[in-house]
Design an enzyme around this catalytic site. Structure first.
Site, PDB file in Angstrom:
ATOM      1  N   CYS A  63      11.017  -3.572  -9.287  1.00 62.86           N
ATOM      2  CA  CYS A  63      12.264  -3.421  -8.534  1.00 62.86           C
ATOM      3  C   CYS A  63      13.225  -4.527  -8.977  1.00 62.86           C
ATOM      4  CB  CYS A  63      12.012  -3.470  -7.029  1.00 62.86           C
ATOM      5  SG  CYS A  63      11.073  -4.905  -6.462  1.00 62.86           S
ATOM      6  N   GLY A  70       0.767  -1.235   0.000  1.00 57.79           N
ATOM      7  CA  GLY A  70       0.000   0.000   0.000  1.00 57.79           C
ATOM      8  C   GLY A  70       0.800   1.288   0.000  1.00 57.79           C
TER       9      GLY A  70
END
Length: 571
Positions: A389, A267
């Site tokens: 990532c 989140g």
């Protein structure tokens, strides 16, 4: 053989009178040996039921692996590197780590302990020489930037503008003894002393030069229990992780009536986007896993993101043409990836991928491509940010190139953050330099980001986001040649200036329709009106994967018209 029995050569573990060393050293060496044999990750193996002291075992095993090369060089200088074969795998290196970089003393007896103590001076001297050679003030500075883990990188936190302001945070930090300094003071601390050891600042912070809501603290600053973190006025979040929402909303300059986060947990990016939207509009957050969705809801509530609606559903099953998804204007897509950009997870240079690693990477890439193609099918979508990532080209440039081709000219790439020094790999496809890559040299974790924007001529009426100072975006137009060039991943050329804007827009809508009718593009079934328009243009309706090659009407021919004389324009 005698010391082999004494230190536990009867691997995996000896008990009773044969065991004379601390169990943590045995457990850590076993975990490292199993990791080397590709039986699992250090974290998963260290929390197995058979491990009694899980936290300590995980810590010493992780650090021994991280400093493995440094320890190897120190042991070689001390003349004991060759003795590793005499003992249980990894046990000597684990205990040398504890002696040099851990507690400084060994909690056991036995042959391994005696060997290390007998060569203690040589080991310490070898480590000291290495630190002086590197000008390091801490052990972690002996590692390359890409292998240092989270400590050498500065600590980034994001100001939660849903609950506080920058001025209030600055005042609270200064009251707590932190001083505001120049960013370079933290990123490039001055060298001090003859050995060149770096004097790192303490109790200070700086404002990031690109993201005004991000604050930078010296590496190693512990903020976990700080009141501003507990009150959700600050959120610990790496700078690279803050880039997707920043780019999607253009730093808050763009306002969306409806946005979507396709893979939202835990989140951080979701609540950042909510803050940039100033809690206005609707932000749909997807998370398939129930446990992670629960975590996501907790984060949303804690951060005060009232415009977020969490859905515990599969994003791939969402119908783009059904409410509320048919009005989504912006999508943030940060799918599951290999995570090789996260400090500590990098692949060693020169290391080859195992068959299991390659298989996992292929499965991740397949999911990423599927998720991107699905996201680009939303009819009112104007902007999409794709990020990972990961450092692998297969998960980054190759996924973006395939997504761009599957869009068939409906989207192109925005030139993201033009001043950013590291761009996408140009050998992947021509538009790759419009993407960005982040590396530890940028004082953040490894990251990749690309921003898709719908071509202006293909905007759905009323779908554009509004800009705070400039109103709606101007619509651009493209010709058939431009569409075909974009499909093949080439740099689009500007539409001929001599052609009227309305004519170009009409052609663009026509080609979009024809590609759906004849090429089977899009999820919405072809209706009666589309078939009749296709028939008027002399195009036979059929489903095929091939891109239409010759759909153009005769030069100068008027558009089809209804019996009452009004023109029919494809939509």
């Amino acid at each position: 053989t005698n010391h082999a029995r004494e230190v536990g050569e009867d691997y995996p573990r000896v008990t009773g009178r044969n065991l004379s060393m601390h169990p943590i050293y045995q457990d850590a060496s076993r975990v490292l040996a199993q990791t080397e044999q590709k039986q699992g990750t250090i974290r998963r193996l260290a929390i197995a039921d058979a491990i009694k002291n899980k936290k300590a075992t995980l810590a010493i095993a992780s650090e021994t692996m991280r400093f493995s090369q440094v320890l190897e060089e120190c042991m070689a200088k001390a003349g004991i590197a060759k003795r590793q074969r005499d003992f249980q795998p990894w046990i000597l290196k684990v205990m040398v780590y504890e002696f040099l970089m851990g507690k400084g003393k060994l909690q056991c007896g036995g042959a391994v302990s005696r060997l290390i103590k007998d060569h203690g001076e040589q080991l310490r001297s070898a480590l000291s020489e290495k630190m002086q050679e590197k000008g390091a003030s801490a052990h972690v500075e002996l590692l390359p930037l890409s292998q240092r883990g989270s400590d050498p990188l500065p600590r980034h936190v994001r100001i939660n503008t849903l609950k506080t302001t920058k001025e209030a945070v600055f005042a609270a930090l200064e009251e707590d003894g932190y001083s505001l300094v120049d960013l370079n003071t933290i990123l490039h601390p001055p060298a001090a002393g003859e050995g060149g050891a770096r004097q790192r600042p303490v109790r200070c912070f700086a404002q990031d030069d690109l993201l005004p809501e991000v604050l930078v603290f010296p590496s190693g600053t512990d903020l976990h229990a700080h009141p501003l973190i507990e009150q959700a006025h600050l959120r610990m979040q790496d700078k690279a992780s803050c880039l997707p929402a920043h780019v999607l909303a253009d730093g808050g300059a763009l306002r969306f009536g409806s946005a979507l986060d396709a893979c939202a947990a835990p989140g951080n990016k979701t609540t950042h986007l909510s803050a940039l939207m100033q809690n206005e509009g609707q932000l749909i957050a997807f998370e398939l896993d129930a446990a992670r969705a629960k975590m996501l809801k907790g984060t949303v509530q804690l951060m005060g993101a009232r415009n977020v609606a969490v859905r515990t559903e599969d994003f791939l099953q969402a119908d783009p043409n059904s409410p509320p998804f048919d009005s989504v204007q912006a999508i943030l897509l940060d799918p599951s990836c290999s995570g090789t950009g996260i400090p500590g997870r990098e692949k060693k240079k020169g290391g080859e991928r195992s068959e299991a690693d390659q298989h996992r990477l292929e499965r991740l890439c397949a999911f990423q491509k599927k998720a991107l193609a699905h996201a680009l099918s939303f009819p009112n979508l104007h902007r999409l940010v794709y990020s990972t990532c990961s450092v692998h080209r297969e998960e980054n440039e190759e996924v973006v190139a395939e997504g761009l081709a599957s869009a068939r000219g409906a989207f192109t790439l925005e030139h993201v953050l033009p001043s950013w020094p590291r761009r996408g790999l140009p050998e992947s496809f021509p538009l790759a330099p419009r993407c960005i890559r982040v590396t530890p040299e940028d004082h953040a974790m490894g990251f990749f980001l690309a921003c898709f924007v719908r071509d202006g001529a293909k905007q759905v009426s009323g779908s554009n986001p509004t800009r705070k100072t400039q109103g709606r975006h101007d619509k651009k137009s493209v010709s058939k040649a431009t569409l075909q060039e974009t499909v093949h991943g080439e740099e689009p050329e500007r539409a001929p200036q001599r052609m009227r804007r309305s004519e170009l827009a009409r052609q663009a809508r026509f080609w979009r329709l024809m590609m759906r009718v004849q090429g089977g593009v899009g999820r919405r079934p072809v209706g009666r009106r589309e078939r009749s328009v296709a028939a008027m243009w002399g195009v036979r309706w059929r489903r095929t994967r091939a891109l239409p090659s010759a759909l153009s009407p005769a030069p100068g021919s008027p558009p089809p018209s209804r019996p009452n004389g009004t023109a029919i324009l494809p939509v």
